[in-house]
Motif scaffolding. Sequence first.
Motif, short mmCIF file in Angstrom:
data_model
loop_
_atom_site.label_atom_id
_atom_site.label_comp_id
_atom_site.label_asym_id
_atom_site.label_seq_id
_atom_site.Cartn_x
_atom_site.Cartn_y
_atom_site.Cartn_z
N ILE A 46 -18.38 -19.65 18.39
CA ILE A 46 -17.84 -19.43 19.73
C ILE A 46 -18.87 -18.65 20.55
O ILE A 46 -19.26 -17.55 20.16
N ILE A 47 -19.32 -19.22 21.67
CA ILE A 47 -20.27 -18.57 22.56
C ILE A 47 -19.48 -17.97 23.73
O ILE A 47 -18.89 -18.72 24.52
N VAL A 48 -19.47 -16.65 23.83
CA VAL A 48 -18.69 -15.97 24.86
C VAL A 48 -19.64 -15.25 25.83
O VAL A 48 -20.51 -14.50 25.39
N PRO A 49 -19.54 -15.49 27.15
CA PRO A 49 -20.38 -14.77 28.12
C PRO A 49 -20.19 -13.26 27.99
O PRO A 49 -19.06 -12.79 27.81
N ASN A 50 -21.28 -12.51 28.08
CA ASN A 50 -21.20 -11.06 27.92
C ASN A 50 -20.31 -10.41 28.98
O ASN A 50 -19.60 -9.44 28.71
N SER A 51 -20.35 -10.96 30.21
CA SER A 51 -19.54 -10.37 31.28
C SER A 51 -18.05 -10.53 30.99
O SER A 51 -17.25 -9.66 31.34
N ALA A 52 -17.67 -11.64 30.36
CA ALA A 52 -16.26 -11.85 30.01
C ALA A 52 -15.81 -10.85 28.95
O ALA A 52 -14.67 -10.38 28.98
N ILE A 53 -16.71 -10.51 28.05
CA ILE A 53 -16.38 -9.54 27.00
C ILE A 53 -16.21 -8.15 27.58
O ILE A 53 -15.22 -7.46 27.33
N MET A 54 -17.17 -7.72 28.40
CA MET A 54 -17.12 -6.37 28.96
C MET A 54 -16.10 -6.24 30.09
O MET A 54 -15.74 -5.14 30.47
N GLY A 55 -15.64 -7.38 30.61
CA GLY A 55 -14.67 -7.34 31.70
C GLY A 55 -13.24 -7.20 31.26
O GLY A 55 -12.32 -7.14 32.09
N GLY A 56 -12.99 -7.17 29.96
CA GLY A 56 -11.62 -7.06 29.46
C GLY A 56 -11.55 -6.14 28.25
O GLY A 56 -12.52 -5.47 27.89
#
Length: 273
Positions: free
Chosen positions: A154-164
Amino acid sequence: MDSAAKWLNENSDLLLHYGLQTVVAIVILLVGIRVAKVCEKLTKKAIEKKKVDKAVGSFLANIVYALVFAATVLMALSQVGIETTSFIAILGAAGLAVGLALQGSLSNFASGVLIIILRPFKSGEFIDAAGHSGSVSKIEIFSTELLSPDNKTIIVPNSAIMGGAIVNYSRQATRRVDIMVGVSYDSCLKQTREVLESVIKSNDKVLKDPAFFIGVHTLGDSSVNFVTRSWAKTEDYWAVYFYLQENFKLALDEAGISIPFPQMDVHLNKISE
């Protein structure tokens, strides 16, 4: 044809000069790409020797590769006669426009830097972030790679991780195993507690400290709901969870204590004619 031959004859030295410069620039570019890859590998090895987290090593190695590659491109452009100082100024102006167009990518990069600095997780830890769960495989410049329990990448954008919110299941050494068990209202509560307690004590992976807890959680519509809270090492969580689920049922059946389940009673009334 004569004019073309005459022009080639008159400008042969100039063509040879620029031809050589172009060849040298291409060689510099090819060698530079190779050097960038070597620097990337050396950075990873150096970080591994210092026992730094693999995810951090991958991120820093990507940064090193990007810097060496950028330097190589500037050297190649300088070799063919392009003024790099003015080119850098042009790149700066263009970078502003590109930056506005690529706000998402820049946000991912900035979030990647924050992940490295704040360290909310590291390689190998199991996390839940941006709606996805998995073990952290590596942290790239723009994204983080997770490996799901069923072996999906699973490739998750870093901004999506730090945004939640980020839930790290591996950071603590122990985890609490909560299991709810419902028994019928005609069951002996004292006996039920003893049965649940015996099952918990039978598992060596359940920790003695903190001590486990058993209590009546709710009086439901059709059952008395017990809650059991026992502790286990993080790596033993699922082994303890599945053991307790199965053996609670087996032990309660053996003791003659029923676990109620939803039922529907249908009443048919005969209408006389």
